[in-house]
Design an enzyme around this catalytic site. Structure first.
Site: not given
Length: 293
Positions: A97, A129, A196
Site C-alpha cells: 500500500c 505491516e 490511514c
C-alpha cells in the site's frame, strides 16, 4: 419485507483493492504466481483467487522458492524479503500500500539519521505491516500495543513515535500526551501521525450505520485485526450485531421482529461477499414466507 442495506463505506480499502487488481492482472496471463501470506484476511477471497492460480506461501516456503513470481501484499515487507528474492531470482510484484510504503521510508530515514534513538511503533506485535516497519530499523524498533506498554519506555532517551496505519487514532493521541508529560527535558520527542484516514474514518461512519438499523451483520474474516475493531464498534452502538464470515453462518431466527438489517464489513471484506449475505437473507425469508402462507 425486511429492508436490507449494505454499507457503502465498507469493503476493501484502497491498498487491498490495488493488491487484488495486480494479482488478477498477473493471473490473467496464465502464469503461476505466489502470494507471500494471505493477500487479504478473508478466507473466501483467498479461495476465489486460489482458483485462478494464486498460491499462498509463508516465509519458510519463500526461502526454498527459486525463479518464480511472488506478490507482496498491501501490508508490506521488511528489506530482508527483497534481499532473499534477489538471491533466489524471484520476480517481485510489489502491491505494498502506498501509505505503508511511505511510512517504511520515513522510519528507515529516521533510523539512519539517529540509530541510537528509540523508534517506537504503536501496533500489533507480529502483524505483517509491523514486521515490515520494524525491519526498516535492523529490527531495533520498539513495538507497543497499547497505552500501558508506553509506560515501559526510557524517557531519558530520544523517542520518535509512529503508528501502524490501521490503529486507533484516539489511543495514539492518548499515548502521545503521556509521553510528552513524562519525557526528560534532555531528551527529544517527535510523533508522526501515520494512521490511514480511509481506515480511521470508518470508525465514526460505521457507528452511524449501526445506529440506523435494528440488526447488524458484520461480515469479515476472523483473522482481520481491523474487522475485530470495527465489529466491536458496531456491537457497542447496536448490541443486536453479529460477526459472521459468510452467509452459511446466518441464523434466520435473528430476523424475528426485525424491520431493518444493515450489512457492513472490514477493509478486507469483498463487496461480493456482503451482497451474497444480502441475497441469502432475501431468498430464505421469502421461502419461509411462502411456506407459511
Amino acid at each position: 419485507m425486511i429492508n436490507i442495506e449494505i454499507d457503502n463505506g465498507s469493503g476493501f480499502c484502497f491498498g487491498v483493492t490495488t493488491a487484488i487488481r495486480k494479482a488478477e492482472e498477473e493471473l490473467a496471463s496464465g502464469e503461476a504466481m505466489y502470494s507471500l501470506g494471505d493477500i487479504v484476511h478473508n478466507g473466501m477471497e483467498v479461495n476465489r483467487l486460489a482458483k485462478s492460480g494464486l498460491t499462498t506461501i509463508d516465509h519458510e516456503k519463500l526461502k526454498e522458492l527459486k525463479n518464480a513470481k511472488v506478490l507482496l501484499r498491501a501490508h508490506g515487507e521488511p528489506p530482508s524479503t527483497y534481499e532473499l528474492a534477489k538471491q533466489n531470482n524471484i520476480e517481485i510484484i510489489d502491491a505494498t500500500c502506498p501509505v505503508v510504503l511511505q511510512l517504511q521510508k520515513r522510519i528507515r530515514k529516521q533510523f539512519e539519521e539517529n540509530p541510537d534513538a528509540q523508534i517506537v511503533i504503536f501496533g500489533k506485535n507480529g502483524h505483517a505491516e509491523v514486521l515490515g516497519l520494524v525491519g526498516q530499523t535492523a529490527n531495533r524498533a520498539i513495538v507497543i500495543e497499547n497505552f500501558e506498554d508506553a509506560k515501559k519506555l526510557d524517557f531519558n532517551r530520544d523517542i520518535y513515535f509512529y503508528s501502524q496505519t490501521t490503529k486507533s487514532l484516539e489511543e495514539f493521541l492518548r499515548i502521545i500526551k503521556y509521553i510528552k508529560e513524562h519525557i526528560s527535558s534532555s531528551a527529544k520527542f517527535d510523533s508522526f501521525d501515520t494512521i490511514c484516514r480511509q481506515v480511521a474514518n470508518r470508525m465514526p461512519n460505521i457507528a452511524l450505520f449501526a445506529a440506523k438499523h435494528d440488526l447488524i451483520l458484520f461480515v469479515s474474516g476472523r483473522k482481520s485485526s481491523n474487522g475485530k475493531v470495527l465489529y466491536n464498534q458496531c456491537k457497542n452502538i447496536n448490541p443486536n450485531s453479529y460477526h459472521i464470515e459468510n452467509a452459511e453462518e446466518i441464523d434466520l431466527k435473528w430476523f424475528e421482529n426485525v424491520n431493518s438489517v444493515g450489512i457492513c464489513g472490514a477493509t478486507s471484506t469483498p463487496k461480493w461477499l456482503m451482497e451474497e449475505c444480502r441475497d441469502y437473507i432475501k431468498k430464505h425469508l421469502e421461502d419461509q414466507q411462502e411456506s407459511n402462507e
